[in-house]
Design a protein around this motif. Structure first.
Motif, PDB file in Angstrom:
ATOM      1  N   ILE A 177       0.676  -1.307  -0.059  1.00 18.28           N
ATOM      2  CA  ILE A 177      -0.033  -0.089  -0.171  1.00 18.28           C
ATOM      3  C   ILE A 177       0.824   1.299  -0.164  1.00 18.28           C
ATOM      4  O   ILE A 177       0.157   2.279  -0.336  1.00 18.28           O
ATOM      5  CB  ILE A 177      -1.202  -0.057   1.253  1.00 18.28           C
ATOM      6  CG1 ILE A 177      -0.262   0.171   2.304  1.00 18.28           C
ATOM      7  CG2 ILE A 177      -1.807  -1.168   1.037  1.00 18.28           C
ATOM      8  CD1 ILE A 177      -1.116   0.068   3.540  1.00 18.28           C
ATOM      9  N   THR A 178       2.212   0.994   0.042  1.00 22.61           N
ATOM     10  CA  THR A 178       3.157   2.259  -0.021  1.00 22.61           C
ATOM     11  C   THR A 178       3.552   2.554  -1.564  1.00 22.61           C
ATOM     12  O   THR A 178       4.321   3.393  -1.673  1.00 22.61           O
ATOM     13  CB  THR A 178       4.070   2.342   1.010  1.00 22.61           C
ATOM     14  OG1 THR A 178       4.804   1.149   0.908  1.00 22.61           O
ATOM     15  CG2 THR A 178       3.358   2.411   2.547  1.00 22.61           C
ATOM     16  N   SER A 179       3.556   1.482  -2.298  1.00 21.97           N
ATOM     17  CA  SER A 179       4.164   1.391  -3.625  1.00 21.97           C
ATOM     18  C   SER A 179       3.391   2.111  -4.779  1.00 21.97           C
ATOM     19  O   SER A 179       1.849   2.114  -4.633  1.00 21.97           O
ATOM     20  CB  SER A 179       4.375  -0.003  -4.210  1.00 21.97           C
ATOM     21  OG  SER A 179       5.408  -0.630  -3.524  1.00 21.97           O
ATOM     22  N   GLU A 180       4.092   2.681  -5.709  1.00 20.45           N
ATOM     23  CA  GLU A 180       3.278   3.359  -6.818  1.00 20.45           C
ATOM     24  C   GLU A 180       2.889   2.619  -7.894  1.00 20.45           C
ATOM     25  O   GLU A 180       1.903   2.721  -8.479  1.00 20.45           O
ATOM     26  CB  GLU A 180       4.108   4.465  -7.273  1.00 20.45           C
ATOM     27  CG  GLU A 180       4.281   5.780  -6.285  1.00 20.45           C
ATOM     28  CD  GLU A 180       5.087   7.005  -6.970  1.00 20.45           C
ATOM     29  OE1 GLU A 180       4.404   7.351  -8.336  1.00 20.45           O
ATOM     30  OE2 GLU A 180       5.883   7.268  -6.510  1.00 20.45           O
ATOM     31  N   LEU A 181       3.683   1.368  -8.295  1.00 20.06           N
ATOM     32  CA  LEU A 181       3.474   1.078  -9.508  1.00 20.06           C
ATOM     33  C   LEU A 181       3.336  -0.725  -9.377  1.00 20.06           C
ATOM     34  O   LEU A 181       3.242  -1.313  -8.350  1.00 20.06           O
ATOM     35  CB  LEU A 181       4.726   1.079 -10.210  1.00 20.06           C
ATOM     36  CG  LEU A 181       4.991   0.494 -11.703  1.00 20.06           C
ATOM     37  CD1 LEU A 181       4.151   1.470 -12.651  1.00 20.06           C
ATOM     38  CD2 LEU A 181       6.491   0.571 -12.005  1.00 20.06           C
ATOM     39  N   VAL A 182       2.749  -1.115 -10.384  1.00 18.96           N
ATOM     40  CA  VAL A 182       2.380  -2.643 -10.423  1.00 18.96           C
ATOM     41  C   VAL A 182       3.647  -3.245 -11.137  1.00 18.96           C
ATOM     42  O   VAL A 182       3.931  -2.744 -12.375  1.00 18.96           O
ATOM     43  CB  VAL A 182       1.047  -3.163 -10.976  1.00 18.96           C
ATOM     44  CG1 VAL A 182       1.139  -4.467 -11.216  1.00 18.96           C
ATOM     45  CG2 VAL A 182       0.224  -2.555 -10.493  1.00 18.96           C
ATOM     46  N   TRP A 183       4.560  -4.053 -10.837  1.00 20.99           N
ATOM     47  CA  TRP A 183       5.816  -4.549 -11.536  1.00 20.99           C
ATOM     48  C   TRP A 183       6.189  -5.898 -11.281  1.00 20.99           C
ATOM     49  O   TRP A 183       5.666  -6.485 -10.266  1.00 20.99           O
ATOM     50  CB  TRP A 183       7.071  -3.696 -11.273  1.00 20.99           C
ATOM     51  CG  TRP A 183       7.412  -3.585  -9.899  1.00 20.99           C
ATOM     52  CD1 TRP A 183       7.089  -2.895  -8.695  1.00 20.99           C
ATOM     53  CD2 TRP A 183       8.298  -4.824  -9.093  1.00 20.99           C
ATOM     54  NE1 TRP A 183       7.595  -3.372  -7.711  1.00 20.99           N
ATOM     55  CE2 TRP A 183       8.542  -4.517  -7.773  1.00 20.99           C
ATOM     56  CE3 TRP A 183       9.267  -5.825  -9.731  1.00 20.99           C
ATOM     57  CZ2 TRP A 183       9.386  -5.134  -6.930  1.00 20.99           C
ATOM     58  CZ3 TRP A 183       9.983  -6.530  -9.084  1.00 20.99           C
ATOM     59  CH2 TRP A 183       9.998  -6.329  -7.636  1.00 20.99           C
ATOM     60  N   ALA A 184       6.690  -6.507 -12.061  1.00 20.81           N
ATOM     61  CA  ALA A 184       7.222  -7.981 -11.803  1.00 20.81           C
ATOM     62  C   ALA A 184       8.393  -8.264 -12.591  1.00 20.81           C
ATOM     63  O   ALA A 184       8.895  -7.406 -13.564  1.00 20.81           O
ATOM     64  CB  ALA A 184       5.984  -8.961 -12.618  1.00 20.81           C
ATOM     65  N   GLN A 185       9.114  -9.065 -12.009  1.00 23.06           N
ATOM     66  CA  GLN A 185      10.341  -9.594 -12.514  1.00 23.06           C
ATOM     67  C   GLN A 185      10.206 -10.103 -14.119  1.00 23.06           C
ATOM     68  O   GLN A 185       9.431 -10.735 -14.367  1.00 23.06           O
ATOM     69  CB  GLN A 185      11.139 -10.713 -11.926  1.00 23.06           C
ATOM     70  CG  GLN A 185      12.288 -11.248 -12.431  1.00 23.06           C
ATOM     71  CD  GLN A 185      13.252 -12.307 -11.434  1.00 23.06           C
ATOM     72  OE1 GLN A 185      13.411 -11.695 -10.545  1.00 23.06           O
ATOM     73  NE2 GLN A 185      13.184 -13.601 -12.005  1.00 23.06           N
ATOM     74  N   CYS A 186      11.011  -9.277 -15.031  1.00 23.65           N
ATOM     75  CA  CYS A 186      10.503  -9.514 -16.467  1.00 23.65           C
ATOM     76  C   CYS A 186      11.749  -9.654 -17.263  1.00 23.65           C
ATOM     77  O   CYS A 186      12.624  -9.127 -17.195  1.00 23.65           O
ATOM     78  CB  CYS A 186      10.033  -8.091 -16.943  1.00 23.65           C
ATOM     79  SG  CYS A 186       9.212  -8.057 -18.367  1.00 23.65           S
ATOM     80  N   ASP A 187      11.722 -10.631 -18.301  1.00 20.79           N
ATOM     81  CA  ASP A 187      12.729 -10.978 -19.274  1.00 20.79           C
ATOM     82  C   ASP A 187      13.927 -11.443 -18.449  1.00 20.79           C
ATOM     83  O   ASP A 187      13.712 -11.762 -17.028  1.00 20.79           O
ATOM     84  CB  ASP A 187      13.081  -9.870 -20.130  1.00 20.79           C
ATOM     85  CG  ASP A 187      11.770  -9.600 -20.867  1.00 20.79           C
ATOM     86  OD1 ASP A 187      11.191 -10.439 -21.139  1.00 20.79           O
ATOM     87  OD2 ASP A 187      11.714  -8.294 -21.569  1.00 20.79           O
ATOM     88  N   ARG A 188      14.914 -11.882 -19.002  1.00 23.27           N
ATOM     89  CA  ARG A 188      16.237 -12.391 -18.375  1.00 23.27           C
ATOM     90  C   ARG A 188      17.232 -11.203 -18.383  1.00 23.27           C
ATOM     91  O   ARG A 188      17.159 -10.369 -19.101  1.00 23.27           O
ATOM     92  CB  ARG A 188      16.745 -13.590 -19.183  1.00 23.27           C
ATOM     93  CG  ARG A 188      15.794 -14.505 -19.189  1.00 23.27           C
ATOM     94  CD  ARG A 188      16.389 -15.721 -20.227  1.00 23.27           C
ATOM     95  NE  ARG A 188      15.395 -16.865 -19.921  1.00 23.27           N
ATOM     96  CZ  ARG A 188      14.617 -17.072 -20.920  1.00 23.27           C
ATOM     97  NH1 ARG A 188      13.983 -16.277 -21.634  1.00 23.27           N
ATOM     98  NH2 ARG A 188      13.640 -18.209 -20.751  1.00 23.27           N
ATOM     99  N   CYS A 189      18.292 -11.263 -17.109  1.00 18.96           N
ATOM    100  CA  CYS A 189      19.209 -10.285 -17.357  1.00 18.96           C
ATOM    101  C   CYS A 189      19.829 -10.149 -18.334  1.00 18.96           C
ATOM    102  O   CYS A 189      20.421 -11.351 -18.738  1.00 18.96           O
ATOM    103  CB  CYS A 189      19.998 -10.586 -15.921  1.00 18.96           C
ATOM    104  SG  CYS A 189      19.321  -9.996 -14.610  1.00 18.96           S
ATOM    105  N   SER A 190      19.992  -9.252 -19.102  1.00 18.70           N
ATOM    106  CA  SER A 190      20.889  -9.025 -20.427  1.00 18.70           C
ATOM    107  C   SER A 190      22.086  -8.594 -20.290  1.00 18.70           C
ATOM    108  O   SER A 190      22.800  -8.651 -21.376  1.00 18.70           O
ATOM    109  CB  SER A 190      19.918  -8.278 -21.560  1.00 18.70           C
ATOM    110  OG  SER A 190      19.822  -6.802 -20.997  1.00 18.70           O
ATOM    111  N   SER A 191      22.686  -8.188 -19.001  1.00 15.98           N
ATOM    112  CA  SER A 191      23.874  -7.646 -18.667  1.00 15.98           C
ATOM    113  C   SER A 191      24.669  -8.029 -17.709  1.00 15.98           C
ATOM    114  O   SER A 191      23.922  -8.507 -16.710  1.00 15.98           O
ATOM    115  CB  SER A 191      23.780  -6.055 -18.816  1.00 15.98           C
ATOM    116  OG  SER A 191      23.293  -5.632 -17.840  1.00 15.98           O
ATOM    117  N   SER A 192      25.736  -7.931 -17.676  1.00 17.72           N
ATOM    118  CA  SER A 192      26.642  -8.400 -16.147  1.00 17.72           C
ATOM    119  C   SER A 192      26.157  -7.565 -15.126  1.00 17.72           C
ATOM    120  O   SER A 192      26.543  -7.993 -14.004  1.00 17.72           O
ATOM    121  CB  SER A 192      28.219  -8.465 -16.506  1.00 17.72           C
ATOM    122  OG  SER A 192      28.542  -7.203 -17.223  1.00 17.72           O
TER     123      SER A 192
END
Length: 343
Positions: free
Chosen positions: A101-116
């Motif tokens: 209830i203190t966050s602004e956004l809906v987000w999720a872990q998305c795609d694969r890490c593409s950089s080191s």
């Protein structure tokens, strides 16, 4: 309340009664989220170690003439997690998200890490949303209004109008997540909501807050980008029960509805944030603290008031594993608990 001068009051003192709240924001179609469950996170000690590094005082485990009120027993805490379907039709992907209830956004872990340099403080088996598999996924560019509404602050980057809209969201306590914004279809039950604003999370830095089995967060704040605002949720209610038997999350969408209260129950009205307070948080007026139904009258008057600089006051959170109090109130409460302790 969470200023550097704050003192920790362990949630251990409060777990005898489940945490409950009702937030009313204005308007009737009731949706009861399914598969809501508290997740035990054995990370309270790690969380507090990180908080101490950020200059938050933790006196809960110290010993003095009054005796000790230790933090060793508070090794885990719960969070409300529910299923969110991202995408449409056969390309939909189901992920679990934490209600915050203190966050602004809906987000999720998305795609694969593409950089080191990509950092993900999540378990290796955390489910990940793969954007390429969705037929309704659309990246948002920097010249779109939804991007401009969110990229406040130096952590959010837009070098040119055609760039994808990159963001960084920081959390109460500590931690952050960054990625880029997109539009996606959310489905609850059989009802689909297209073109919902969604954060495709790349870097996830949440020390001590990683929730096993959850892929992201669902912001329920007053922000125009939260799930509450995007769905035009008029009221929502939740219960966090660490046993998992009674936990729930429900909300209503539509025209003005009266909140049905059980006989003898009371409601605490939400306060309108004052100037210099966070405009998206849910503030309440704390008038006092009781121990064994006895009001602690030694807490100095004005301890919980809001200062001219926006400090002080009391806001609600569904993700912080502890309760914070100003030292003047904490000292009185500590003495009251120890005086009434049968140990």
């Amino acid at each position: 309340m969470a200023a550097a001068s704050s003192i920790l009051l362990l949630l251990l003192l409060l777990v005898a009664a489940p945490l409950s709240s009702v937030a009313s924001i204005g308007k009737v179609i009731t949706y009861g989220a399914k598969a809501v469950r508290p997740i035990a996170k054995k990370a309270t000690k790690a969380y507090m170690k990180n908080e101490v590094k950020e200059r938050i005082q933790d006196l809960s485990g110290q010993t003095n003439n009054d005796g000790q009120l230790g933090s060793s027993a508070a090794s885990s805490y719960g969070a409300l997690v529910f299923e969110l379907s991202l995408g449409s039709g056969t390309s939909a992907q189901n992920l679990s998200v934490v209600m915050d209830i203190t966050s602004e956004l809906v987000w999720a872990q998305c795609d694969r890490c593409s950089s080191s340099s990509c950092v993900r403080q999540t378990p290796a088996d955390t489910p990940t949303f793969i954007s390429q598999r969705s037929h309704s996924f659309n990246k948002i560019s920097c010249n779109e209004k939804s991007c401009q509404d969110f990229i406040r602050g130096p952590g959010n980057i837009c070098r040119s109008a055609g760039d994808r809209c990159e963001y960084t969201e920081r959390f109460v306590g500590s931690g952050s997540t960054s990625g880029y914004l997109a539009n996606e279809t959310f489905t609850f039950g059989t009802t689909a909501f297209p073109d919902m604003l969604f954060g495709c999370g790349g870097d996830i830095r949440l020390p001590g807050l990683a929730v096993a089995g959850a892929s992201g967060f669902a912001g329920f704040s007053r922000s125009p980008l939260s799930l509450v605002s995007q769905l035009d949720i008029s009221q929502f209610s939740y219960l966090i029960d660490n046993s998992g038997d009674r936990s729930f999350l429900s909300w209503s969408i539509g025209q003005a509805a009266d909140t049905a209260l059980a006989k003898g129950s009371r409601i605490t009205p939400l306060l309108v944030p004052k100037r210099k307070q966070n405009p998206y948080w849910y503030y309440v007026k704390l008038t006092g603290v009781k121990v064994n139904d006895q009001l602690l009258t030694d807490i100095p008057a004005g301890t919980f008031d809001v200062g001219a600089d926006g400090s002080g006051g009391v806001f609600l959170s569904t993700t912080l594993p502890v309760t914070y109090l100003e030292q003047a109130a904490y000292n009185v409460l500590r003495r009251g608990v120890l005086h009434n302790c049968v140990c």
